[in-house]
Design a protein around this motif. Structure first.
Motif, mmCIF file in Angstrom:
data_model
loop_
_atom_site.group_PDB
_atom_site.id
_atom_site.type_symbol
_atom_site.label_atom_id
_atom_site.label_comp_id
_atom_site.label_asym_id
_atom_site.label_seq_id
_atom_site.Cartn_x
_atom_site.Cartn_y
_atom_site.Cartn_z
ATOM 1 N N ALA A 10 4.860 2.964 8.151
ATOM 2 C CA ALA A 10 3.781 2.016 8.287
ATOM 3 C C ALA A 10 2.496 2.580 8.790
ATOM 4 C CB ALA A 10 4.150 0.766 9.232
ATOM 5 N N LYS A 17 4.374 -2.988 9.338
ATOM 6 C CA LYS A 17 5.722 -2.962 9.045
ATOM 7 C C LYS A 17 6.220 -4.063 8.183
ATOM 8 C CE LYS A 17 7.620 -3.146 13.159
ATOM 9 N NZ LYS A 17 8.613 -3.376 14.243
ATOM 10 N N ILE A 20 5.714 -2.851 4.594
ATOM 11 C CA ILE A 20 6.459 -1.833 4.224
ATOM 12 C C ILE A 20 7.813 -2.498 3.900
ATOM 13 C CG2 ILE A 20 7.829 0.073 4.756
ATOM 14 C CD1 ILE A 20 4.985 0.760 4.356
#
Length: 326
Positions: A10, A17, A20
């Motif tokens: 990330a 995050k 991702i």
């Protein structure tokens, strides 16, 4: 052994995050091609291999979007909430909704509560006072998008009606209908951005065209008596209810006083609830697009979650319903 984590990916890709995880699970809604290509490149460069167990758990997780409205009892707010809920229906996100009852203290509490959770982003309808302590927004670490109102103190993406332009257009219709005075009825301005914009637009339109102009402030649309209404009528006078509550109070006062529109006065307003066209006579009124505002606010938030940088104002056009009240 490769110890690269999802956080490493990330940071290298310049996204969250959450983004991702969405990429790894094939959830590409609202994700740009550039973002997908960047993540794919970083995963290859770092030789990142996600844990199968972690991915299995993540695939079942619902990411959270916080939604804070100023008044859940307001029908207009319900339109906004429904628009966001509908737009989230086919995504991995779920909604956490809070109402502040137009209280700065409750708004600050709601922001702290949501920011303290594992939340991806926040959509906020701010109480919007000039003296509001919005320093907290500068410290919130997740993306925040404002809707229905904006804040001059904090540069955040905002989605709202083109209040100034829409009010100006309606003001021009009042001018064209030959009125000599405009009475602007509003809930207290109090530095609230959208109320101030509507007031400024109508006042400017009246003064530019040589019309008398008066402001009546009535809390929650209450306090507008028949006497106060009739005291303002001077020649051909048009009344403008600057939101749904104000317009409703005008209609009520007219009924109580036996005043007819357009015979005794002109009547217009911002109709947040779309009922003015059902009356007899129908009322010329500005119709906002709460569904469009809600959808666009969510789209901007998801773009911010994916690393977007837009922090300006996005204004959604409003329509004018042509009634019989002018």
């Amino acid at each position: 052994m490769n110890n690269v984590t999802i956080q490493d990916v990330a940071q290298a890709a310049g996204v969250s995050k959450t983004t991702i995880s969405r990429f790894l699970n094939g959830k590409y809604q609202y994700m740009s091609e550039a973002t997908k290509a960047k993540i794919q490149q970083v995963i290859k460069e770092l030789d990142y291999v996600p844990s199968k167990q972690a991915r299995a758990l993540k695939s079942k997780q619902k990411y959270l979007i916080g939604l804070i409205v100023a008044d859940i009892g307001n029908l207009y707010s319900m339109y906004l909430i429904k628009a966001v809920q509908d737009a989230l229906a086919d995504t991995e996100y779920q909604l956490v909704m809070m109402s502040t009852d137009n209280s700065l203290e409750k708004e600050t509490h709601a922001l702290k509560e949501l920011a303290g959770q594992d939340i991806a982003g926040i959509i906020l309808q701010p109480v919007d006072r000039a003296d509001a302590p919005y320093e907290i927004l500068k410290n919130v670490t997740v993306p925040v998008v404002l809707f229905d109102r904006y804040l001059e103190q904090v540069p955040l993406p905002s989605v709202l009606t083109d209040n100034f332009a829409a009010t100006r257009r309606l003001g021009q219709q009042i001018i064209a209908a030959g009125y000599q005075k405009i009475v602007h009825v509003s809930e207290p301005l109090q530095g609230i951005s959208v109320r101030q914009e509507r007031y400024d637009a109508m006042k400017l339109t009246a003064l530019e065209n040589g019309l008398d102009f008066t402001l009546i402030e009535a809390e929650g649309g209450r306090g507008l008596s028949v006497e106060k209404l009739t005291d303002e009528i001077m020649g051909r006078t048009a009344f403008f209810g600057a939101n749904g509550n104000a317009l409703q109070s005008l209609v009520t006062a007219c009924k109580q006083g036996g005043l007819r529109y357009p015979q005794d006065l002109g009547l217009t307003g911002f109709d947040d609830w779309f009922w003015a066209e059902l009356l007899t006579p129908t009322i010329t009124s500005i119709h906002q697009d709460p569904a469009g505002i809600g959808r666009q606010a969510l789209a901007l938030l998801l773009q911010k979650i994916d690393g977007g940088t837009f922090n300006g104002r996005m204004e959604i056009a409003a329509d004018i319903f042509q009634g019989e009240s002018l």
